[in-house]
Design a protein around this motif. Structure first.
Motif, PDB file in Angstrom:
ATOM      1  N   LEU A  10      -3.153   6.100   3.720  1.00 46.89           N
ATOM      2  CA  LEU A  10      -3.193   5.039   2.755  1.00 46.89           C
ATOM      3  C   LEU A  10      -3.142   5.550   1.377  1.00 46.89           C
ATOM      4  CD1 LEU A  10      -7.010   3.805   4.150  1.00 46.89           C
ATOM      5  CD2 LEU A  10      -4.785   2.698   4.373  1.00 46.89           C
ATOM      6  N   MET A 179      -7.881   0.760  12.564  1.00 43.21           N
ATOM      7  CA  MET A 179      -6.930   0.120  11.572  1.00 43.21           C
ATOM      8  C   MET A 179      -6.565  -1.308  11.999  1.00 43.21           C
ATOM      9  SD  MET A 179      -4.591   2.954  10.165  1.00 43.21           S
ATOM     10  CE  MET A 179      -4.097   3.776  11.449  1.00 43.21           C
ATOM     11  N   VAL A 183      -7.424  -4.434   9.489  1.00 42.40           N
ATOM     12  CA  VAL A 183      -6.413  -5.137   9.088  1.00 42.40           C
ATOM     13  C   VAL A 183      -6.307  -6.581   9.404  1.00 42.40           C
ATOM     14  CG1 VAL A 183      -3.700  -5.542   8.865  1.00 42.40           C
ATOM     15  CG2 VAL A 183      -4.777  -3.176   8.516  1.00 42.40           C
ATOM     16  N   VAL A 190     -10.038 -14.020   4.230  1.00 44.97           N
ATOM     17  CA  VAL A 190      -9.951 -14.083   2.711  1.00 44.97           C
ATOM     18  C   VAL A 190      -8.965 -15.101   2.563  1.00 44.97           C
ATOM     19  CG1 VAL A 190      -9.678 -13.206   0.478  1.00 44.97           C
ATOM     20  CG2 VAL A 190     -10.898 -11.832   1.981  1.00 44.97           C
ATOM     21  N   GLN A 219     -16.723  -1.053   9.893  1.00 37.56           N
ATOM     22  CA  GLN A 219     -17.998  -0.978   9.312  1.00 37.56           C
ATOM     23  C   GLN A 219     -19.265  -0.623  10.080  1.00 37.56           C
ATOM     24  OE1 GLN A 219     -16.484  -4.273   8.317  1.00 37.56           O
ATOM     25  NE2 GLN A 219     -17.073  -3.708   6.325  1.00 37.56           N
ATOM     26  N   ARG A 245     -23.074 -10.927   2.092  1.00 38.33           N
ATOM     27  CA  ARG A 245     -21.863 -11.295   1.158  1.00 38.33           C
ATOM     28  C   ARG A 245     -22.379 -12.681   0.526  1.00 38.33           C
ATOM     29  NH1 ARG A 245     -16.306 -10.084   2.270  1.00 38.33           N
ATOM     30  NH2 ARG A 245     -16.378  -8.701   4.159  1.00 38.33           N
ATOM     31  N   TRP A 284     -19.413  -8.860  -2.765  1.00 36.40           N
ATOM     32  CA  TRP A 284     -19.200  -7.858  -1.814  1.00 36.40           C
ATOM     33  C   TRP A 284     -17.683  -8.016  -1.230  1.00 36.40           C
ATOM     34  CZ3 TRP A 284     -21.110  -3.969   0.247  1.00 36.40           C
ATOM     35  CH2 TRP A 284     -21.063  -3.511   1.726  1.00 36.40           C
ATOM     36  N   ARG A 290     -19.576   5.783  -0.809  1.00 35.90           N
ATOM     37  CA  ARG A 290     -19.095   6.576   0.479  1.00 35.90           C
ATOM     38  C   ARG A 290     -18.438   5.665   1.554  1.00 35.90           C
ATOM     39  NH1 ARG A 290     -22.695  11.393   1.838  1.00 35.90           N
ATOM     40  NH2 ARG A 290     -21.253  11.716   2.954  1.00 35.90           N
ATOM     41  N   ALA A 295      -9.130   1.177   1.857  1.00 42.64           N
ATOM     42  CA  ALA A 295      -7.654   0.511   1.714  1.00 42.64           C
ATOM     43  C   ALA A 295      -7.768  -0.862   0.846  1.00 42.64           C
ATOM     44  CB  ALA A 295      -7.561   0.066   3.168  1.00 42.64           C
ATOM     45  N   LEU A 298      -4.025  -1.593   0.347  1.00 46.84           N
ATOM     46  CA  LEU A 298      -3.299  -2.302   1.598  1.00 46.84           C
ATOM     47  C   LEU A 298      -3.847  -3.734   1.752  1.00 46.84           C
ATOM     48  CD1 LEU A 298      -1.152  -2.135   3.730  1.00 46.84           C
ATOM     49  CD2 LEU A 298      -3.011  -0.876   5.061  1.00 46.84           C
ATOM     50  N   ILE A 302      -1.690  -7.081   1.654  1.00 50.14           N
ATOM     51  CA  ILE A 302      -1.502  -7.826   2.902  1.00 50.14           C
ATOM     52  C   ILE A 302      -1.902  -9.263   2.665  1.00 50.14           C
ATOM     53  CG2 ILE A 302      -2.231  -8.245   5.395  1.00 50.14           C
ATOM     54  CD1 ILE A 302      -2.376  -5.246   5.622  1.00 50.14           C
ATOM     55  N   MET A 303      -3.110  -9.333   2.063  1.00 53.52           N
ATOM     56  CA  MET A 303      -3.764 -10.771   1.861  1.00 53.52           C
ATOM     57  C   MET A 303      -2.886 -11.401   0.719  1.00 53.52           C
ATOM     58  SD  MET A 303      -6.011 -12.621   0.098  1.00 53.52           S
ATOM     59  CE  MET A 303      -6.662 -11.474  -1.326  1.00 53.52           C
TER      60      MET A 303
HETATM   61  C1  HEM Z   1      -8.652  -8.242   1.973  1.00 54.01           C
HETATM   62  C2  HEM Z   1      -8.822  -7.313   2.603  1.00 54.01           C
HETATM   63  C3  HEM Z   1     -10.108  -6.337   2.655  1.00 54.01           C
HETATM   64  C4  HEM Z   1     -11.158  -6.646   2.626  1.00 54.01           C
HETATM   65  C5  HEM Z   1     -11.989  -7.627   1.679  1.00 54.01           C
HETATM   66  C6  HEM Z   1     -12.303  -5.486   3.001  1.00 54.01           C
HETATM   67  C7  HEM Z   1     -13.580  -5.185   2.569  1.00 54.01           C
HETATM   68  C8  HEM Z   1     -14.402  -4.164   3.149  1.00 54.01           C
HETATM   69  C9  HEM Z   1     -15.504  -4.016   2.974  1.00 54.01           C
HETATM   70  C10 HEM Z   1     -16.634  -4.899   2.249  1.00 54.01           C
HETATM   71  C11 HEM Z   1     -16.074  -2.765   3.778  1.00 54.01           C
HETATM   72  C12 HEM Z   1     -17.397  -2.321   3.714  1.00 54.01           C
HETATM   73  C13 HEM Z   1     -17.731  -1.363   2.627  1.00 54.01           C
HETATM   74  C14 HEM Z   1     -19.267  -0.809   2.896  1.00 54.01           C
HETATM   75  O1  HEM Z   1     -19.666  -0.773   4.124  1.00 54.01           O
HETATM   76  O2  HEM Z   1     -19.661  -0.453   1.922  1.00 54.01           O
HETATM   77  C15 HEM Z   1     -14.951  -2.202   4.522  1.00 54.01           C
HETATM   78  C16 HEM Z   1     -14.724  -1.088   4.972  1.00 54.01           C
HETATM   79  C17 HEM Z   1     -13.696  -0.515   5.679  1.00 54.01           C
HETATM   80  N1  HEM Z   1     -12.366  -0.941   5.343  1.00 54.01           N
HETATM   81 FE1  HEM Z   1     -11.915  -2.616   4.606  1.00 54.01          FE
HETATM   82  N2  HEM Z   1     -11.465  -4.210   3.624  1.00 54.01           N
HETATM   83  C18 HEM Z   1      -9.840  -5.113   3.550  1.00 54.01           C
HETATM   84  C19 HEM Z   1      -8.987  -4.478   4.253  1.00 54.01           C
HETATM   85  C20 HEM Z   1      -9.131  -3.293   4.969  1.00 54.01           C
HETATM   86  C21 HEM Z   1      -7.795  -2.791   5.586  1.00 54.01           C
HETATM   87  C22 HEM Z   1      -6.293  -3.470   5.393  1.00 54.01           C
HETATM   88  C23 HEM Z   1      -7.926  -1.692   6.183  1.00 54.01           C
HETATM   89  C24 HEM Z   1      -7.123  -0.728   6.746  1.00 54.01           C
HETATM   90  C25 HEM Z   1      -6.939   0.366   6.874  1.00 54.01           C
HETATM   91  C26 HEM Z   1      -9.442  -1.429   5.903  1.00 54.01           C
HETATM   92  C27 HEM Z   1     -10.118  -0.329   6.308  1.00 54.01           C
HETATM   93  C28 HEM Z   1     -11.563  -0.087   6.191  1.00 54.01           C
HETATM   94  C29 HEM Z   1     -12.385   0.978   6.742  1.00 54.01           C
HETATM   95  C30 HEM Z   1     -11.794   2.029   7.818  1.00 54.01           C
HETATM   96  C31 HEM Z   1     -13.540   0.686   6.344  1.00 54.01           C
HETATM   97  C32 HEM Z   1     -14.903   1.678   6.693  1.00 54.01           C
HETATM   98  C33 HEM Z   1     -15.041   2.632   5.700  1.00 54.01           C
HETATM   99  C34 HEM Z   1     -16.146   3.502   6.057  1.00 54.01           C
HETATM  100  O3  HEM Z   1     -17.176   3.163   6.484  1.00 54.01           O
HETATM  101  O4  HEM Z   1     -16.280   4.693   5.492  1.00 54.01           O
HETATM  102  N3  HEM Z   1      -9.947  -2.553   5.232  1.00 54.01           N
HETATM  103  N4  HEM Z   1     -13.740  -3.091   3.936  1.00 54.01           N
END
Ligand code: HEM
Length: 355
Positions: A10, A179, A183, A190, A219, A245, A284, A290, A295, A298, A302-303
């Motif tokens: 990333l 991933m 994605v 959204v 998550q 949310r 949210w 942590r 991402a 990314l 994408i969005m």
């Molecule tokens: C509009 C796009 C996206 C939104 C709104 C979004 C939002 C979020 C939110 C709210 C969380 C949870 C944060 C938390 O629990 O505190 C999260 C976690 C995560 N997202 Fe995204 N996300 C998006 C796109 C992506 C993309 C494209 C990836 C690709 C790799 C990604 C990978 C992850 C991962 C791996 C986690 C878990 C992180 C962890 O627990 O360590 N997200 N995302």
């Protein structure tokens, strides 16, 4: 694993390097909507958005259109549908209440059937992508492949301090699943909500069209670490915490008219830059801390590309019978998919030239 993905996949340079692949999928999206609009059918925006997000992640990881075009209009064929269904089943069970999560001894009985459903879904997902991953590892081992062209190449070629592969085949396969889910889930949701709100408020849609036209084309769970009391509720150490949310994003103590779609509220001090990180957790978006989303770049790219291409390439009008947009009580999606009429806004040759 999070550290590896953040520092190796990333990164801004990989993001830049994969730009062309994201654009190819955006072209495919426009062609798909165009082909349908020509026949006069209304567009299922949810399906189109999910198709695009699935296409993007597979192209970023595998470097190609994994499933081909499917239907004549460019819609999904049987295999792509099965693959996408598996992703949504996994997602819908992520926060499902399963008794065995709390009493692990009961897991073998699978009273609520979650284990069986998830096992099948993961099997369906893996049957398409795992052989491709094994095959690619073999190509590198045999020297058939020599340059990194996509995320899979990057993951295969990561080395530890002894110059051995950093990730095993199993670890790579698990990351590709993670991933894919990340994605496909958030960006499509959204975009669908935003399209619905803009179709409802044509002034905002007009402004957005002007904006993209002037730019050209374009998550896991949280667990409480100690006993605590929040608003009079006792939360014991070790509780699973799911932030709401809706509770955050529609809090009238934080937002004026929280139920009104008003993108201007995020544009402050005359700056056109929207700040996506929010350390105060007023809503949210990408989370914080942590476990926050790694991402942001990314995900928002994408969005944004998805939304921008839909509104730049087509005029959108609601169906006369379009119901008010209702949110689902079970998940963050709209209760029913957004269906709307799309009419091409650009010269016909623009669409004909798309791959
Ligand atoms: C509009 C796009 C996206 C939104 C709104 C979004 C939002 C979020 C939110 C709210 C969380 C949870 C944060 C938390 O629990 O505190 C999260 C976690 C995560 N997202 Fe995204 N996300 C998006 C796109 C992506 C993309 C494209 C990836 C690709 C790799 C990604 C990978 C992850 C991962 C791996 C986690 C878990 C992180 C962890 O627990 O360590 N997200 N995302």
């Amino acid at each position: 694993m999070r550290r590896v993905i953040v520092s190796e996949v990333l990164t801004p340079s990989v993001h830049e390097f994969l730009h062309g692949k994201r654009c190819e999928e955006a072209d495919h999206l426009v062609r798909y909507v165009y082909n349908q609009s020509k026949t006069g059918v209304a567009i299922n925006v949810r399906e189109a958005a999910r198709l695009y997000c699935g296409g993007v992640i597979r192209k970023l990881v595998f470097g190609k259109r994994f499933f081909g075009a499917g239907t004549e209009a460019g819609g999904p064929g049987f295999e792509e549908k099965e693959h996408m269904d598996a992703v949504w089943i996994i997602l819908s069970y992520t926060y499902g209440f399963a008794i065995a999560d709390y009493v692990p001894l009961l897991e073998v009985f699978d009273f609520d059937g979650h284990k069986k459903t998830l096992t099948n879904a993961i099997k369906n997902l893996r049957k398409y992508q795992d052989p491709e991953i094994d095959n690619r590892i073999e190509m590198w081992q045999n020297g058939i492949r020599k340059t990194n062209d996509d995320i899979l190449d990057i993951l295969i070629n990561l080395k530890d301090s002894n110059n051995n592969p950093l990730l095993s085949a199993e670890e790579i396969k698990a990351q590709v699943i993670e991933m894919s889910i990340a994605v496909i889930d958030n960006p499509s949701n959204v975009a669908e909500w935003s399209m619905s709100e803009m179709i409802r408020d044509s002034r905002i849609l007009e402004r957005a069209i002007k904006e993209v036209t002037s730019c050209g084309t374009i998550q896991p769970s949280h667990v409480s670490t100690k006993d605590t009391v929040v608003s009079g509720y006792f939360i014991p150490k070790g509780s699973h915490i799911l932030l709401s949310r809706l509770g955050l994003g529609r809090n009238p103590r934080v937002w004026d008219e929280p139920l009104k779609f008003n993108p201007d509220r995020h544009i402050t001090n005359g700056s056109s830059q929207v700040v996506l990180t929010d350390s105060q957790l007023k809503m949210w978006t990408f989370g914080v801390g942590r476990r926050g989303c790694p991402a942001i770049l990314l995900g928002s790219t994408i969005m944004t590309l998805l939304l921008a291409r839909l509104i730049h390439s087509f005029s959108w009008t609601p169906l006369s019978s379009m119901p008010l947009f209702q949110e689902s009580e079970l998940n963050p999606f709209m209760a029913e998919p957004l269906i709307a009429h799309a009419t091409p806004r650009l010269e016909p040759q623009v669409y004909q030239n798309l791959i």
